[in-house]
Design a protein around this motif. Structure first.
Motif, short mmCIF file in Angstrom:
data_model
loop_
_atom_site.label_atom_id
_atom_site.label_comp_id
_atom_site.label_asym_id
_atom_site.label_seq_id
_atom_site.Cartn_x
_atom_site.Cartn_y
_atom_site.Cartn_z
N LEU A 133 8.88 56.40 28.67
CA LEU A 133 9.67 55.48 27.80
C LEU A 133 11.14 55.89 27.98
O LEU A 133 12.26 55.30 28.19
CB LEU A 133 9.40 55.66 26.49
CG LEU A 133 8.03 54.96 26.24
CD1 LEU A 133 7.69 55.15 24.77
CD2 LEU A 133 8.10 53.43 26.40
N ARG A 138 4.45 48.55 22.17
CA ARG A 138 5.03 48.65 21.17
C ARG A 138 6.48 48.65 21.18
O ARG A 138 6.90 48.90 22.53
CB ARG A 138 4.71 50.10 20.57
CG ARG A 138 3.49 50.35 20.09
CD ARG A 138 2.74 51.75 20.19
NE ARG A 138 3.27 52.40 19.16
CZ ARG A 138 2.99 53.77 18.94
NH1 ARG A 138 1.94 54.19 19.76
NH2 ARG A 138 3.52 54.53 17.82
N ARG A 143 7.60 45.65 25.87
CA ARG A 143 6.39 46.16 25.56
C ARG A 143 5.69 46.39 27.19
O ARG A 143 4.26 46.36 27.28
CB ARG A 143 5.13 45.60 24.65
CG ARG A 143 6.04 45.25 23.60
CD ARG A 143 5.00 44.67 22.49
NE ARG A 143 5.58 44.71 20.92
CZ ARG A 143 5.20 44.24 19.87
NH1 ARG A 143 3.76 43.92 19.90
NH2 ARG A 143 5.80 44.27 18.77
N ASN A 188 8.19 54.11 11.80
CA ASN A 188 8.06 54.37 13.14
C ASN A 188 7.56 55.98 13.19
O ASN A 188 7.99 56.85 12.52
CB ASN A 188 9.32 53.87 13.75
CG ASN A 188 9.43 52.39 13.52
OD1 ASN A 188 8.99 51.73 13.92
ND2 ASN A 188 10.97 52.38 12.83
N VAL A 208 2.89 59.00 20.11
CA VAL A 208 2.60 58.53 21.51
C VAL A 208 2.50 59.99 22.20
O VAL A 208 3.01 60.83 21.72
CB VAL A 208 3.66 57.56 22.20
CG1 VAL A 208 3.49 56.32 21.63
CG2 VAL A 208 4.85 58.39 22.01
N VAL A 242 10.42 49.79 21.25
CA VAL A 242 10.94 51.15 21.40
C VAL A 242 12.63 51.07 21.30
O VAL A 242 13.04 50.30 21.89
CB VAL A 242 10.82 51.67 22.87
CG1 VAL A 242 11.30 53.23 22.81
CG2 VAL A 242 9.25 51.85 23.17
N LEU A 275 5.93 59.24 26.28
CA LEU A 275 7.15 59.29 25.84
C LEU A 275 8.13 59.62 27.03
O LEU A 275 9.42 59.08 26.98
CB LEU A 275 7.12 60.36 24.74
CG LEU A 275 8.66 60.71 24.17
CD1 LEU A 275 8.80 59.30 23.12
CD2 LEU A 275 8.42 61.87 23.17
N VAL A 278 9.67 54.64 17.96
CA VAL A 278 8.24 53.86 18.59
C VAL A 278 7.75 53.00 17.49
O VAL A 278 7.22 53.53 16.49
CB VAL A 278 7.24 54.55 19.15
CG1 VAL A 278 6.31 53.85 20.05
CG2 VAL A 278 8.20 55.52 20.26
#
Length: 337
Positions: A17, A104, A99, A40, A9, A106, A14, A57
């Motif tokens: 997230l 995806r 998501r 991952n 990503v 996390v 990132l 991720v």
């Protein structure tokens, strides 16, 4: 080796997230991609306030996977939460399975201070290595106390679980064999009839009456070691995504990966001390262990296809694992006549 499941990503994603999953306003100061794992995408993240974390991720939806690899991140979260307080594992700092921010799953984990035992094998003294192996044996013994209600993989559809260990393990093996067909993986000719041999072993498998939380990936790369002065200690068991509910003996397929578990004396000593009794590796145990090693080597053989492993290292690993798989299949043929 590169893996098709490890889809990176970008930095802005990132950072989003980290902010949303951790609920922090502290900006990301540094990001380092972690290359050891093969499933991952993973990053070591340092925030401006000095705190650190590891962000994992999952592969995007639609990525080719093995059957048991569906919903792998929820399974890893469940392993860490159930094992916490029983064996050393990284703390779960945050999870996002919705998501909403990226397509995806996390997982954000505590950043560990140490390094994998695999990476330290030339740096530790024999005494330090022995101490860590004893601690690992003790951890595996304590995992026996974490029990469930059904055998196999805990997945929403329940397809790879059952009330009896023999039925669950048979479903797990059959799913792998179907994966081999689906991805065009040619298995050794001796793998023909494996389902029948698993069925023949049902009476022995069903001597396992209690489903135990089983990590099943405790090779030296997933055993973190912290060092201080002249000592080394087990810091944490990581990467619990392969976990299932089954026979605790199955742990030896990975703790003694490609080796003879009967000669892992420090591990066995630590296990006996924690369990209050020795781990008996008699003929019956060796039969079950041959089944579990066969299963693990099948995973390692078949997963290379959807993950797209390539290069000299991948070829050499494939040849070696295939050799080990043939040996276990030969053991099963001799044991289940």
């Amino acid at each position: 080796m590169r893996s098709a499941t490890k889809v990176e990503v970008d930095r802005p994603t990132l950072e989003t997230l980290v902010r949303e999953v951790l609920g922090t306003e502290s900006p990301v100061a540094d990001v380092r991609s972690l290359t050891d794992g093969m499933f991952n995408a993973a990053y070591a993240v340092t925030l401006a306030d000095g705190s650190r974390a590891v962000v994992k991720v999952a592969p995007p939806a639609g990525t080719p996977l093995l059957t048991y690899e569906q919903d792998l991140m929820p399974a890893e979260v469940d392993f860490f939460r159930r094992a916490a307080g029983v064996v050393p594992v990284p703390q779960v700092l945050g999870v996002d399975l919705t998501r909403r921010h990226v397509d995806r799953d996390v997982l954000v984990l505590q950043h560990l201070d140490g390094a994998p035992l695999h990476n330290l094998r030339r740096d530790l003294s024999p005494e330090q290595t022995a101490a860590v192996r004893r601690e690992l044996g003790g951890a595996v013994a304590r995992l026996r106390t974490v029990t469930g209600t059904r055998f196999g993989y805990d997945r929403p559809d329940g397809a790879l679980s059952a009330d009896r260990w023999s039925a669950a393990f048979a479903a797990m093996v059959d799913a792998l064999l179907a994966d081999a067909d689906r991805y065009g993986v040619r298995l050794p000719r001796s793998a023909a009839g494996l389902s029948e041999r698993v069925a023949a072993a049902a009476p022995e498998l069903d001597t396992v009456e209690v489903p135990v939380l089983t990590h099943f990936d405790l090779w030296a790369g997933n055993v973190f070691v912290a060092r201080s002065g002249g000592t080394a200690r087990l810091e944490a068991l990581i990467d619990g995504e392969r976990a299932f509910w089954g026979d605790p003996l199955a742990e030896l397929a990975s703790t003694a990966l490609f080796a003879n578990p009967a000669k892992d004396f420090d591990f066995l000593d630590g296990y006996a001390q924690a369990a209050g009794e020795p781990l008996v590796l008699d003929d019956r145990a060796r039969l079950r262990l041959a089944l579990y090693r066969t299963y693990l080597y099948l995973i390692m053989t078949i997963e290379a296809a959807p993950r797209g492993y390539s290069g000299a290292e991948a070829v050499a690993t494939a040849v070696y694992v295939r050799k080990k798989l043939k040996r276990e299949l030969k053991t099963l043929r001799a044991s289940l006549v």
